[in-house]
Design an enzyme around this catalytic site. Structure first.
Site, PDB file in Angstrom:
ATOM      1  N   LYS A  80       0.852  -1.185   0.000  1.00  0.00           N
ATOM      2  CA  LYS A  80       0.000   0.000   0.000  1.00  0.00           C
ATOM      3  C   LYS A  80       0.888   1.236   0.000  1.00  0.00           C
ATOM      4  CE  LYS A  80      -3.772   1.926   2.850  1.00  0.00           C
ATOM      5  NZ  LYS A  80      -4.612   1.629   4.034  1.00  0.00           N
ATOM      6  N   SER A 155      -9.213   1.437   3.221  1.00  0.00           N
ATOM      7  CA  SER A 155      -8.472   2.221   2.243  1.00  0.00           C
ATOM      8  C   SER A 155      -7.350   1.442   1.549  1.00  0.00           C
ATOM      9  CB  SER A 155      -7.856   3.443   2.937  1.00  0.00           C
ATOM     10  OG  SER A 155      -6.946   3.014   3.956  1.00  0.00           O
ATOM     11  N   SER A 179      -9.616  -0.845   7.327  1.00  0.00           N
ATOM     12  CA  SER A 179      -9.032  -0.654   5.997  1.00  0.00           C
ATOM     13  C   SER A 179      -8.261  -1.842   5.447  1.00  0.00           C
ATOM     14  CB  SER A 179      -8.121   0.574   5.993  1.00  0.00           C
ATOM     15  OG  SER A 179      -8.887   1.750   6.088  1.00  0.00           O
TER      16      SER A 179
END
Length: 542
Positions: A80, A155, A179
């Site tokens: 990420k 996210s 997330s």
């Protein structure tokens, strides 16, 4: 082995061990998958082709010599794009940091490399690991491989989509209010939010100091266990790092579930939030499967979901706002609309609200102790239903509705999402397994047993390659501000005191969420006793 992309992380490791595949084969398979699919899925921000191929070449030479460098030898992993990587862009999905290039790796990245992993790409994230799908950022939002018109969850959006699409068998995400587990459930993969402090946050762009967790997303719970063993351990660079030994989770897989005490949190859907009948059926089926495996299943109860959500939002938005305060003051319109509509709400919380939220958090954690004594694992839905369409996203829902994932960021123990079934439209439906702090290995073992019994892991999304079809870019609904003139003046005064001069757009974004933000603060103003101290985020309650 034409279908390399279908291999789990564990299967890739075995193929490397038995020299059926080389690290070079795996890395090239990942890059070929990116070339074929990513124009449609938008999972990657930066492909680290040169450094990944160099690392794969070195790992292949080591393999040919009959040696390995660690648990993840030669396995490609995506990150990420909030995990710092030396000399590689780490922008957190934001225009405000679109030229940020760190000079060192995050601790977790270093640990992955020490375990032999090949870091191959930086993956799409919502802005600063917060918010929902945004179409006004430098990078488009990731698309769900099961149906690209639908949300990936956030996210860790690129991480969930990349694993589901077979680009990587494992990826790193972060979880502040769901997330990791959100993308896991919407994309049909496994995602672990480890115990707070078990995996270092050092070198990871912060969202909320109190609630940030770093952890793996992978095709299976077994794969998550493999990654956790490489990632876990104390780190002096992280002030919240737990002084706890690595969980040795992979070695404990296969442990019998006979006599395991499972608590089903039915009040989540019977009283707290609206959950789709398909999701309820998947959770009830998971409970039945665990009972068939020898577990004792009963109903459990914790505090209402809204209680945890109030605590999380007041604390997390206040901390997030402070992290980005200077940029929010000087260049607010460089942020995406979704991020602004959430983070600006922190202006409406007072210092009293923040302290009350920390005091309430301690109560909520204390109240978990008898639940932990009665149950070894809690079972809950990992979402309220299947992934919604991207064009259905409305930021105002962040303020209106609590999240079934957030309670377990507040309580800080491990929480794992695994795929429990599919909706009638073919979208994944995840279930959530929650444990005591530092009981990560047990939760992963239960998740792996559940996956094996359900038999769903052979199902893969059919992702089409080729150019993106002609389509309209979704837009967020215009804010609807329903407040009195007096409250409007109050908002302007609060913002001015913080150094903000609100234009019409910023006022509307702040004003839409204002009634909900104020209600959260009001609900937290309880009659605390003298002994109800704020929660210390660096103290674990075992």
């Amino acid at each position: 082995m034409a279908d390399i992309w279908c291999l789990s992380l564990e299967e890739q490791a075995k193929a490397i061990e038995h020299k059926l595949l080389s690290p070079k084969d795996l890395v090239e398979a990942s890059f070929a998958r990116i070339d074929a699919l990513d124009e449609r899925l938008n999972t990657t921000v930066t492909v680290m082709a040169e450094s990944a191929r160099e690392a794969a070449d070195a790992a292949t030479k080591t393999q040919q010599q009959g040696a390995t460098t660690g648990l993840l030898h030669g396995l490609p992993i995506g990150l990420k794009d909030i995990f710092d990587t030396a000399d590689v862009l780490t922008a957190g999905g934001s225009k405000t940091q679109d030229s940020r290039v760190p000079n060192r790796d995050a601790t977790s990245v270093t640990k992955l490399k020490e375990a032999g992993a090949v870091i191959a790409a930086k993956l799409t994230t919502h802005e600063f690991a917060h918010g929902g799908p945004s179409f006004d950022l430098p990078w488009p939002p990731a698309r769900n491989p099961w149906n690209r018109d639908h949300f990936t969850g956030g996210s860790s959006s690129g991480s969930g989509a990349a694993v589901a699409a077979g680009i990587f068998a494992g990826a790193m995400g972060s979880d502040t209010g769901g997330s990791i587990r959100g993308p896991a459930t919407y994309c049909g993969v496994a995602g672990l939010k480890p115990t707070y402090g078990l995996v270092s946050r050092a070198g990871v762009i912060p969202n909320s100091f109190t609630f940030d967790h770093c952890g793996p997303l992978a095709w299976t719970a077994r794969d998550c266990a493999l990654m956790l063993d490489a990632l876990a351990g104390p780190d002096q660079a992280d002030p919240a790092s737990a002084n706890a030994p690595p969980p040795n989770a992979f070695a404990q897989l296969g442990t019998s579930l006979q006599g395991l005490k499972v608590g089903v949190l039915r009040h989540f859907w019977e009283e707290d939030v609206t959950v789709s009948p398909e999701m309820i059926a998947v959770v009830e089926n998971a409970a039945a499967v665990l009972a068939d495996l020898g577990a004792d299943v009963a109903e459990a109860r914790i505090a209402p979901v809204q209680d945890y959500y109030d605590v999380k939002i007041v604390i997390a938005e206040s901390e997030l706002f402070n992290v980005h305060r200077q940029d929010l003051l000087s260049k607010p319109h460089d942020f995406g609309t979704d991020f602004l509509a959430r983070s600006l709400g922190a202006l409406l919380f007072t210092g009293q609200d923040y302290v009350a939220a920390q005091r309430r958090r301690r109560q909520l954690i204390h109240d978990m102790q008898p639940v932990y004594e009665q149950f070894d694992v809690l079972l809950a839905p990992a979402a309220t239903g299947p992934a919604p369409r991207l064009d259905a996203h409305n930021t105002a829902n962040f303020w209106r509705y609590p999240n079934v994932l957030t309670p377990f960021n507040v309580t800080s123990g491990p929480a794992l999402s695994v795929n429990g079934g599919f909706s009638g439209t073919g979208l994944p439906l995840g279930v959530q397994l929650v444990g005591r702090p530092f009981d990560d290995a047990r939760i992963l073992n239960i998740g792996a047993a559940l996956e094996a019994s359900l038999g769903l892991k052979s199902m893969r999304p059919d992702v089409q390659s080729g150019p993106v079809p002609t389509e309209a870019i979704p837009t967020l609904p215009a804010p609807v501000v329903e407040i009195s003139a007096e409250d409007g003046a109050r908002i302007v005064a609060i913002a001015a005191a913080a150094g903000f001069k609100l234009d019409e757009r910023l006022f509307a974004l702040l004003g839409e969420g204002a009634p909900y933000a104020w209600a959260m603060g009001e609900r937290l103003q309880k009659n605390f006793g003298y002994g109800d101290e704020p929660m210390n985020i660096y103290q674990h309650v075992r």
